[in-house]
Design a protein around this motif. Sequence first.
Motif, PDB file in Angstrom:
ATOM      1  N   GLY A 175      31.072   2.327 -25.381  1.00  0.00           N
ATOM      2  CA  GLY A 175      30.022   1.307 -25.405  1.00  0.00           C
ATOM      3  C   GLY A 175      29.291   1.135 -24.085  1.00  0.00           C
ATOM      4  O   GLY A 175      28.366   0.331 -23.991  1.00  0.00           O
ATOM      5  N   ARG A 176      29.701   1.875 -23.059  1.00  0.00           N
ATOM      6  CA  ARG A 176      28.986   1.763 -21.785  1.00  0.00           C
ATOM      7  C   ARG A 176      28.611   3.165 -21.316  1.00  0.00           C
ATOM      8  O   ARG A 176      29.471   3.993 -21.034  1.00  0.00           O
TER       9      ARG A 176
ATOM     10  N   GLN B 288      17.517   0.419 -25.644  1.00  0.00           N
ATOM     11  CA  GLN B 288      17.351  -1.010 -25.930  1.00  0.00           C
ATOM     12  C   GLN B 288      16.063  -1.264 -26.703  1.00  0.00           C
ATOM     13  O   GLN B 288      15.091  -0.534 -26.546  1.00  0.00           O
TER      14      GLN B 288
ATOM     15  N   GLY C 228      21.321  -9.515 -24.875  1.00  0.00           N
ATOM     16  CA  GLY C 228      21.321 -10.709 -24.043  1.00  0.00           C
ATOM     17  C   GLY C 228      19.977 -10.920 -23.403  1.00  0.00           C
ATOM     18  O   GLY C 228      19.102 -10.048 -23.439  1.00  0.00           O
TER      19      GLY C 228
ATOM     20  N   ALA D  86      16.997  -8.277 -24.314  1.00  0.00           N
ATOM     21  CA  ALA D  86      17.120  -6.850 -24.602  1.00  0.00           C
ATOM     22  C   ALA D  86      18.351  -6.667 -25.480  1.00  0.00           C
ATOM     23  O   ALA D  86      19.409  -7.225 -25.192  1.00  0.00           O
TER      24      ALA D  86
HETATM   25  P1  AMP Z   1      21.358  -6.185 -19.912  1.00  0.00           P
HETATM   26  O1  AMP Z   1      20.058  -5.515 -19.635  1.00  0.00           O
HETATM   27  O2  AMP Z   1      22.441  -5.806 -18.966  1.00  0.00           O
HETATM   28  O3  AMP Z   1      21.219  -7.639 -20.166  1.00  0.00           O
HETATM   29  O4  AMP Z   1      21.866  -5.563 -21.293  1.00  0.00           O
HETATM   30  C1  AMP Z   1      21.332  -5.897 -22.535  1.00  0.00           C
HETATM   31  C2  AMP Z   1      22.061  -5.107 -23.591  1.00  0.00           C
HETATM   32  O5  AMP Z   1      21.869  -3.724 -23.377  1.00  0.00           O
HETATM   33  C3  AMP Z   1      23.574  -5.285 -23.538  1.00  0.00           C
HETATM   34  O6  AMP Z   1      23.950  -6.385 -24.301  1.00  0.00           O
HETATM   35  C4  AMP Z   1      24.057  -4.001 -24.148  1.00  0.00           C
HETATM   36  O7  AMP Z   1      24.024  -4.081 -25.557  1.00  0.00           O
HETATM   37  C5  AMP Z   1      23.031  -2.998 -23.705  1.00  0.00           C
HETATM   38  N1  AMP Z   1      23.529  -2.259 -22.523  1.00  0.00           N
HETATM   39  C6  AMP Z   1      23.438  -2.616 -21.226  1.00  0.00           C
HETATM   40  N2  AMP Z   1      24.005  -1.695 -20.426  1.00  0.00           N
HETATM   41  C7  AMP Z   1      24.475  -0.725 -21.231  1.00  0.00           C
HETATM   42  C8  AMP Z   1      25.163   0.509 -21.027  1.00  0.00           C
HETATM   43  N3  AMP Z   1      25.479   0.945 -19.805  1.00  0.00           N
HETATM   44  N4  AMP Z   1      25.494   1.262 -22.116  1.00  0.00           N
HETATM   45  C9  AMP Z   1      25.179   0.833 -23.352  1.00  0.00           C
HETATM   46  N5  AMP Z   1      24.535  -0.309 -23.607  1.00  0.00           N
HETATM   47  C10 AMP Z   1      24.178  -1.088 -22.576  1.00  0.00           C
END
Ligand code: AMP
Length: 418
Positions: free
Chosen positions: A119-120, A126, A280, A302
């Motif tokens: 998952g990361r 996005q 989030g 996103a």
């Molecule tokens: P953020 O931009 O960090 O607020 O992330 C928004 C959403 O993007 C998160 O809730 C995840 O679903 C996805 N996301 C962020 N970073 C990653 C990653 N490294 N790998 C996969 N999904 C990610």
Amino acid sequence: MIFQAPKGTFDWMPPRSESVLAIRDALAAPVRRAGYSYIETPIFEDTRLFQRGVGESTDIVTKEMYTFQSKGGQSLTLRPEGTASVMRAVLEHGLYGGPLPIKLWYSGSYFRYERPQAGRYRHFSQVGAEALGAQDPAIDAELIVLALDGYASLGLRRVRLLLNSLGCRECRPGYRAALQEFLRGLDLDEATRHRVEINPLRVLDDKREEVRAQLTDAPLVIDHLCGACKAFHEEVRGLLSAAGVSYIDEPKLVRGLDYYTRTTFEFVHDGLGAQSSVGGGGRYDGLSEMIGGPPLPGVGWALGVDRTVLAMEAEGLLSERPTRVDVFAVPLGDEARRRIFPLVTGLRRAGLAVDMAFGGRSVKGAMKAADRSGARYAVILGERDLEAGAAQIKDMTTGEQTAVPLAEVVDVLKGRLS
Ligand code: AMP
């Protein structure tokens, strides 16, 4: 040697890749219906945009950016998130001088040099939405409801909404100082103590048990909100409740980007293990000024496409069915291929989904391919059919087969499939 995708990246292969497309569409559909317009920005930007926009003290900027020098000597960075780019585009094109709010949505690839795990990833996808130019709690609530509607339209039932407010430039400094004072009294390692000084809110987000255990009595931002922030937050909560949305107040929810103010939220799914956040966002009223623009409040989110796929798998919502076509054409021999090719083209132009057997297969091999294609009908053209000027239309469910004059095949199939 066969090359492999770089570490932390992967390929979406069929049939799962079809779900990715459908998920992107489903997550974007609610915002598109709510007046958000599509925006597409470059995949790389001036590095300084993210340094200023995302924040010098964040993990993203200090450790995770893919930064490179262009041949012209400029420092460029593969975008690690979407909001700073959208804000940059809005400022560059002067959209803030027109009707407000400016409502935009986007979809694409993002890059973070993270430690890969389930998952990361280092390359992920996005769907995002931003509303700029309105400091109205209804737009915060609108965005949250639209994201939840997107998840619901995919059949997801286990997405929970965590909600918090991070205050504003009036009340955050007081809270920051109170939190710092508390954190300085804890038993923390060197790196975390440094973080207390530059970005104390992020310490609340520490995942290590030994740190979490010490945070139980940490002061909460919600107790330090100024009157205006408190009223704004209450209004958002009221609007969410009125829309039938349930949420969990999460007073320690902070996010990894510096620009957030007031409303902050995260969508989490319990089927994903450690990387539970499927999406989030929040309000970022100071971002425009941080990157040299006029005061321009904003709010956005996103949603992670990859994690939404995983969430759907966790809920058993993805079937492994192959791509379906309506019709599969089976030519038996070279002459049959010459005749069936224009027929296939005609069927496609009539709006049907059609595939055919390639590579001069045997009848058995071709019929197996027809089966695998999931087609409702097969059109079979053999030598005897050619002489008779007809094709065999086989109903793949019942096995029933009828001869239809070549000139009528398109109409007959259109009729049967409508
Ligand atoms: P953020 O931009 O960090 O607020 O992330 C928004 C959403 O993007 C998160 O809730 C995840 O679903 C996805 N996301 C962020 N970073 C990653 C990653 N490294 N790998 C996969 N999904 C990610």
